[in-house]
Design a protein around this motif. Structure first.
Motif, PDB file in Angstrom:
ATOM      1  N   GLY A 111       0.796  -1.228   0.000  1.00 50.34           N
ATOM      2  CA  GLY A 111       0.000   0.000   0.000  1.00 50.34           C
ATOM      3  C   GLY A 111       0.825   1.272   0.000  1.00 50.34           C
ATOM      4  N   PHE A 112       2.005   1.207  -0.606  1.00 48.93           N
ATOM      5  CA  PHE A 112       2.819   2.415  -0.686  1.00 48.93           C
ATOM      6  C   PHE A 112       2.197   3.401  -1.672  1.00 48.93           C
ATOM      7  CE2 PHE A 112       6.946  -0.220   0.133  1.00 48.93           C
ATOM      8  CZ  PHE A 112       6.542  -0.411   1.440  1.00 48.93           C
ATOM      9  N   LEU A 113       2.330   4.668  -1.369  1.00 52.90           N
ATOM     10  CA  LEU A 113       1.971   5.703  -2.325  1.00 52.90           C
ATOM     11  C   LEU A 113       3.145   5.885  -3.273  1.00 52.90           C
ATOM     12  CD1 LEU A 113       0.482   8.221   0.249  1.00 52.90           C
ATOM     13  CD2 LEU A 113      -0.799   6.703  -1.295  1.00 52.90           C
ATOM     14  N   GLY A 114       2.863   6.441  -4.458  1.00 53.90           N
ATOM     15  CA  GLY A 114       3.961   6.630  -5.400  1.00 53.90           C
ATOM     16  C   GLY A 114       3.760   7.867  -6.248  1.00 53.90           C
ATOM     17  N   LEU A 115       4.865   8.453  -6.630  1.00 55.27           N
ATOM     18  CA  LEU A 115       4.852   9.588  -7.546  1.00 55.27           C
ATOM     19  C   LEU A 115       5.216   9.105  -8.945  1.00 55.27           C
ATOM     20  CD1 LEU A 115       6.655  12.308  -5.447  1.00 55.27           C
ATOM     21  CD2 LEU A 115       4.221  11.813  -5.601  1.00 55.27           C
ATOM     22  N   MET A 116       4.767   9.847  -9.937  1.00 54.87           N
ATOM     23  CA  MET A 116       5.048   9.502 -11.327  1.00 54.87           C
ATOM     24  C   MET A 116       6.464   9.935 -11.684  1.00 54.87           C
ATOM     25  SD  MET A 116       3.604   8.176 -14.079  1.00 54.87           S
ATOM     26  CE  MET A 116       1.830   8.432 -13.933  1.00 54.87           C
ATOM     27  N   GLY A 117       7.274   8.949 -12.083  1.00 51.70           N
ATOM     28  CA  GLY A 117       8.591   9.263 -12.610  1.00 51.70           C
ATOM     29  C   GLY A 117       8.539   9.373 -14.124  1.00 51.70           C
ATOM     30  N   ASN A 118       9.563   9.929 -14.717  1.00 53.25           N
ATOM     31  CA  ASN A 118       9.587  10.023 -16.173  1.00 53.25           C
ATOM     32  C   ASN A 118       9.596   8.636 -16.815  1.00 53.25           C
ATOM     33  OD1 ASN A 118      12.249  10.332 -14.836  1.00 53.25           O
ATOM     34  ND2 ASN A 118      13.049  10.068 -16.916  1.00 53.25           N
ATOM     35  N   HIS A 119      10.151   7.631 -16.125  1.00 54.08           N
ATOM     36  CA  HIS A 119      10.149   6.278 -16.698  1.00 54.08           C
ATOM     37  C   HIS A 119       8.745   5.683 -16.728  1.00 54.08           C
ATOM     38  CE1 HIS A 119      14.531   5.509 -17.215  1.00 54.08           C
ATOM     39  NE2 HIS A 119      14.577   6.540 -16.390  1.00 54.08           N
ATOM     40  N   GLU A 120       8.012   5.797 -15.623  1.00 53.61           N
ATOM     41  CA  GLU A 120       6.629   5.293 -15.627  1.00 53.61           C
ATOM     42  C   GLU A 120       5.778   6.084 -16.617  1.00 53.61           C
ATOM     43  OE1 GLU A 120       8.057   6.223 -12.608  1.00 53.61           O
ATOM     44  OE2 GLU A 120       8.521   4.214 -11.855  1.00 53.61           O
ATOM     45  N   HIS A 121       6.010   7.381 -16.685  1.00 45.89           N
ATOM     46  CA  HIS A 121       5.226   8.239 -17.579  1.00 45.89           C
ATOM     47  C   HIS A 121       5.382   7.783 -19.035  1.00 45.89           C
ATOM     48  CE1 HIS A 121       4.082  12.058 -19.623  1.00 45.89           C
ATOM     49  NE2 HIS A 121       3.173  12.050 -18.674  1.00 45.89           N
ATOM     50  N   PHE A 130       5.763  20.450   3.265  1.00 43.13           N
ATOM     51  CA  PHE A 130       6.573  19.643   2.346  1.00 43.13           C
ATOM     52  C   PHE A 130       5.786  19.373   1.068  1.00 43.13           C
ATOM     53  CE2 PHE A 130       8.118  18.259   6.557  1.00 43.13           C
ATOM     54  CZ  PHE A 130       9.478  18.485   6.410  1.00 43.13           C
ATOM     55  N   VAL A 131       6.517  19.296  -0.047  1.00 43.93           N
ATOM     56  CA  VAL A 131       5.945  18.814  -1.298  1.00 43.93           C
ATOM     57  C   VAL A 131       6.887  17.757  -1.849  1.00 43.93           C
ATOM     58  CG1 VAL A 131       5.112  19.380  -3.597  1.00 43.93           C
ATOM     59  CG2 VAL A 131       5.042  21.109  -1.814  1.00 43.93           C
ATOM     60  N   LEU A 132       6.317  16.644  -2.290  1.00 43.07           N
ATOM     61  CA  LEU A 132       7.102  15.571  -2.886  1.00 43.07           C
ATOM     62  C   LEU A 132       6.820  15.541  -4.382  1.00 43.07           C
ATOM     63  CD1 LEU A 132       7.282  14.978   0.112  1.00 43.07           C
ATOM     64  CD2 LEU A 132       6.591  12.626  -0.323  1.00 43.07           C
ATOM     65  N   VAL A 133       7.882  15.351  -5.167  1.00 42.31           N
ATOM     66  CA  VAL A 133       7.755  15.334  -6.628  1.00 42.31           C
ATOM     67  C   VAL A 133       8.916  14.508  -7.178  1.00 42.31           C
ATOM     68  CG1 VAL A 133       9.135  17.456  -6.958  1.00 42.31           C
ATOM     69  CG2 VAL A 133       7.384  16.839  -8.654  1.00 42.31           C
ATOM     70  N   HIS A 134       8.748  13.929  -8.379  1.00 41.72           N
ATOM     71  CA  HIS A 134       9.859  13.141  -8.913  1.00 41.72           C
ATOM     72  C   HIS A 134      10.991  14.033  -9.430  1.00 41.72           C
ATOM     73  CE1 HIS A 134      12.246  10.046 -10.666  1.00 41.72           C
ATOM     74  NE2 HIS A 134      12.195  10.632 -11.842  1.00 41.72           N
ATOM     75  N   GLY A 135      10.668  14.926 -10.367  1.00 45.73           N
ATOM     76  CA  GLY A 135      11.707  15.727 -11.004  1.00 45.73           C
ATOM     77  C   GLY A 135      11.939  17.033 -10.262  1.00 45.73           C
ATOM     78  N   GLY A 136      11.032  17.978 -10.444  1.00 47.97           N
ATOM     79  CA  GLY A 136      11.179  19.267  -9.784  1.00 47.97           C
ATOM     80  C   GLY A 136      10.272  20.295 -10.414  1.00 47.97           C
TER      81      GLY A 136
END
Ligand SMILES: [Mn+2]
Length: 215
Positions: free
Chosen positions: A57-67, A114-120
């Protein structure tokens, strides 16, 4: 003990190291684990990483690879693919694809600014207005008003907050520290480390790569 938000940098198919890190962290009921994107590709075990993420049940952010992989699923044009995508395409199950579909552009944990993001984030534009396509890729940017031909700078060096941004995507031997941002991609798949940052205290927990997976 109040619950922890645990952000983990780019895993890139390093399932063994993700298990090593989780063994050190020992998440308990109420803790939330967030993978900062690029769960897959380059490393040996993309399927195992996604399987672990969805089972736990981990949350995840979209990386450029998944995208990119999701774009190919919608429109299977081979020119979209990079060579290391093929191994991942051969591993992922329908359940894995469904999980990748849940990855989000950004996440604001309720434990502080806080904000979490893959790239920036690009400078000069409110971060909430920046597209998924952009924020999963931002790395080197030209500051607004920079002279033509000037060298690009890392986006995090231009970030003025007030939110503290935790991000991945820019690998380095150590976490990348700037005034209001922290880069957590410590190049595990290249033989570096896998890094977790615990919020709100921002303690770091790291495990070494078992080996370098990229020739
Ligand atoms: Mn990336």
């Amino acid at each position: 003990m109040s619950s922890r938000w645990i952000a983990i940098g780019d895993v890139h198919g390093c399932a063994d190291e993700l298990e090593d890190l989780l063994a050190l962290l020992s998440p308990v009921e109420g803790d939330r684990v967030v993978l900062l994107g690029d769960l897959v590709n380059r490393g040996p075990a993309s399927h195992r990483v996604v399987q672990l993420a969805r089972r736990e049940g981990f949350l995840g952010l979209m990386g450029n690879h998944e995208h990119r992989l999701l774009a190919y699923r919608r429109d299977p044009r081979e020119d979209l693919l990079k060579r290391y995508d093929y191994a991942t395409l051969g591993q992922l199950t329908e359940e894995d694809w469904a999980y990748l579909g849940t990855l989000r552009a950004t996440l604001e944990p309720p434990v502080g600014p806080f904000v979490l993001v893959h790239g920036g984030f690009l400078p000069g534009i409110p971060w909430r207005e920046q597209s998924l396509e952009q924020v999963c890729r931002t790395k080197w940017v030209h500051p607004p008003g920079a002279p033509e031909g000037a060298d690009p700078v890392h986006w995090s060096d231009l970030w003025r907050g007030p939110e503290r941004v935790l991000y991945g995507h820019t690998p380095g031997p150590e976490v990348r520290v700037s005034a209001h941002a922290l880069g957590l991609d410590t190049a595990c798949v290249y033989g570096g480390k896998l890094t977790a940052c615990l919020l709100p205290g921002m303690e770091l927990v790291q495990v070494p790569a078992r080996r370098c997976y990229v020739a």
